[in-house]
Scaffold this active site. Structure first.
Site, PDB file in Angstrom:
ATOM      1  CB  SER A 314       3.514 -18.030  -4.841  1.00 59.02           C
ATOM      2  OG  SER A 314       2.339 -18.447  -5.462  1.00 59.02           O
ATOM      3  CG  ASP A 325       3.630  -3.496 -12.185  1.00 58.56           C
ATOM      4  OD1 ASP A 325       4.849  -3.344 -11.981  1.00 58.56           O
ATOM      5  OD2 ASP A 325       3.163  -4.416 -12.894  1.00 58.56           O
ATOM      6  CE  LYS A 339       3.764 -22.023  -7.184  1.00 59.03           C
ATOM      7  NZ  LYS A 339       2.451 -21.447  -7.489  1.00 59.03           N
TER       8      LYS A 339
END
Length: 447
Positions: A314, A325, A339
């Protein structure tokens, strides 16, 4: 698979989504605060909903209600039946939506502040049993050897099934000093074991910062509480003042079950100068958010290795996705939990609320990690190493040879040649030792 009422707040937007956009876009997120819950939010959502309900469905619900009321083997009061009906409706949506009563709201608040009486484990309900997402550092659960992926089969001898899952969960918490026995099935094992445990007052310090090796800092985040990002900034700043700017950092998010979305954004922002952090998309207009980093990388671009495993979930995955990224950190370890949805707490009244999934979240590249997780750049199996036996040796180096020439700089070693020559770190934590090795390589390339 359903998140059970441990009120873990895995990626919770703590309060009303409707209050979040203005705060998210207007104030710096270095020190984010959870938005305050609004008592009118649930009413607003209801007023904007389509109220048309099929009359046949209403009749069937009423018939079932009366059947339970009159024919169930034990007499149930109307409040119990209605609570079960509401809970069942939410539980069948996804693993994370649930109905919160006064006790549930109190437990949710305890988890976000990191203080409660219990064992220090994060759990999900899976097929009528409780599955460990992660044990929290330095708690009875972690010290007993409970690992992510383990299954709790019994609590104090009571076999867990779909009918008593709430009762089993409630037993996990209790007064400090009280005893409990969990029957645990370790991942990849077929032999359950009994673990006698003693509940403690859990005061989770979510941030730990220490020197890993001269010039390299180790940052451990165990979960994302209300104060995690501010605590991280303070402790890391104090470390830099004392030890100087590090040549590299290991950020350890292994077995981190998540927490507040805003804290995750703040942590990611601590290590980024620019770029996206996370975006959320839902049906409500106010659930569509986009978080961007602000100038001010506390490590000033020093290389980072981020350690993850199957207990990284999460909010911890939000940080992992943002740093990956943006090419800010190299991800090492095992694929993360997966999640990728956000929950919002919508108050119904002072003592009741609905925690419901309102959005999916996406990494800066637009990737959803829901049920997929984040694949590490460098995969590491869950391994442990031990020191091998070596036969005594009369001659192990040039220094052991008779009449060897002395080194003219002998005794002038500055002690910075490395602290893991004997493999101590690898024996204690194999993954961390590998992360340090990679980090040293990255810092050499940066010079």
């Amino acid at each position: 698979m359903r998140q059970h009422p441990l009120r873990l707040a895995l990626a919770l937007v703590f309060g009303a989504v409707a209050t979040l956009p203005a705060q998210a876009q207007q104030k710096p997120l270095k020190q984010p605060d959870a938005p305050a819950a609004s008592s009118s939010t649930a009413a607003k959502v209801v007023n904007e909903a389509d109220d048309s309900v099929d009359l046949d469905d209403i009749r069937n619900f009423t018939r079932v209600y009366h059947i339970v009321q009159q024919a169930y083997v034990e007499k149930l009061d109307n409040k119990t039946i209605m609570k079960a009906a509401i809970s069942g409706m939410l539980q069948n949506l996804d693993p994370h939506s649930e109905y919160l009563d006064k006790d549930g709201l109190a437990e949710l608040d305890e988890d976000t502040t990191g203080q409660y009486g219990g064992l220090g484990i994060e759990v999900l309900q899976v097929d009528g049993s409780l599955k460990i997402v992660a044990p929290i550092d330095d708690t009875p659960a972690s010290r007993a050897g409970i690992k992510p992926g383990d299954i709790i089969l019994k609590v104090d001898g009571m076999v867990i099934d779909g009918q008593n899952i709430d009762e089993a969960f409630k037993k996990l918490r209790g007064d400090p000093g009280s005893k409990i026995t969990l029957t645990i099935l370790h991942e990849k094992s077929d032999k359950p074991i009994d673990m006698p445990l003693v509940r403690e007052r859990i005061n989770v310090t979510s941030v730990k910062v220490r020197q890993l090796d001269p010039g390299y800092v180790y940052i451990r985040l165990s979960q994302f509480q209300e104060d995690t990002s501010t605590d991280l900034e303070k402790k890391l700043s104090d470390y830099i003042k004392k030890n100087g700017a590090p040549k590299g950092a290991v950020l350890d998010l292994r077995s981190n079950p998540g927490g507040l979305l805003t804290s995750a954004v703040g942590v990611a922002d601590t290590f980024l100068d620019s770029g996206g952090i996370v975006s959320t998309k839902g049906r409500l207009p106010d659930a569509n958010l986009n978080f961007e980093a602000h100038p001010g990388d506390l490590l000033n671009g020093a290389p980072m290795v981020l350690l993850v495993d199957n207990g990284t979930a999460s909010a911890a995955e939000i940080v992992s996705g943002a740093l990956k990224d943006n090419h800010r950190a190299l991800i090492m370890g095992r694929r993360t939990f997966g999640k990728g949805v956000v929950q919002t707490v919508l108050p119904l009244d002072q003592d009741h609320a609905v925690k419901i999934t309102t959005a999916r979240y996406y990494t800066p590249n637009g990737t959803s990690i829901q049920a997929e997780g984040i694949k590490p750049d460098i995969a590491l199996a869950d391994l442990a190493v031990s020191k091998g036996d070596t036969a005594p040796s009369l001659i192990g180096s040039e220094a052991d040879l008779p009449n060897h020439l002395a080194n003219e700089k002998a005794g002038k070693d500055d002690g910075k040649g490395g602290s893991d020559d004997d493999g101590k770190l690898a024996i204690e934590d194999y993954a961390l030792s590998q992360a340090l090795n990679v980090l040293k390589g990255l810092s050499l390339v940066r010079k």
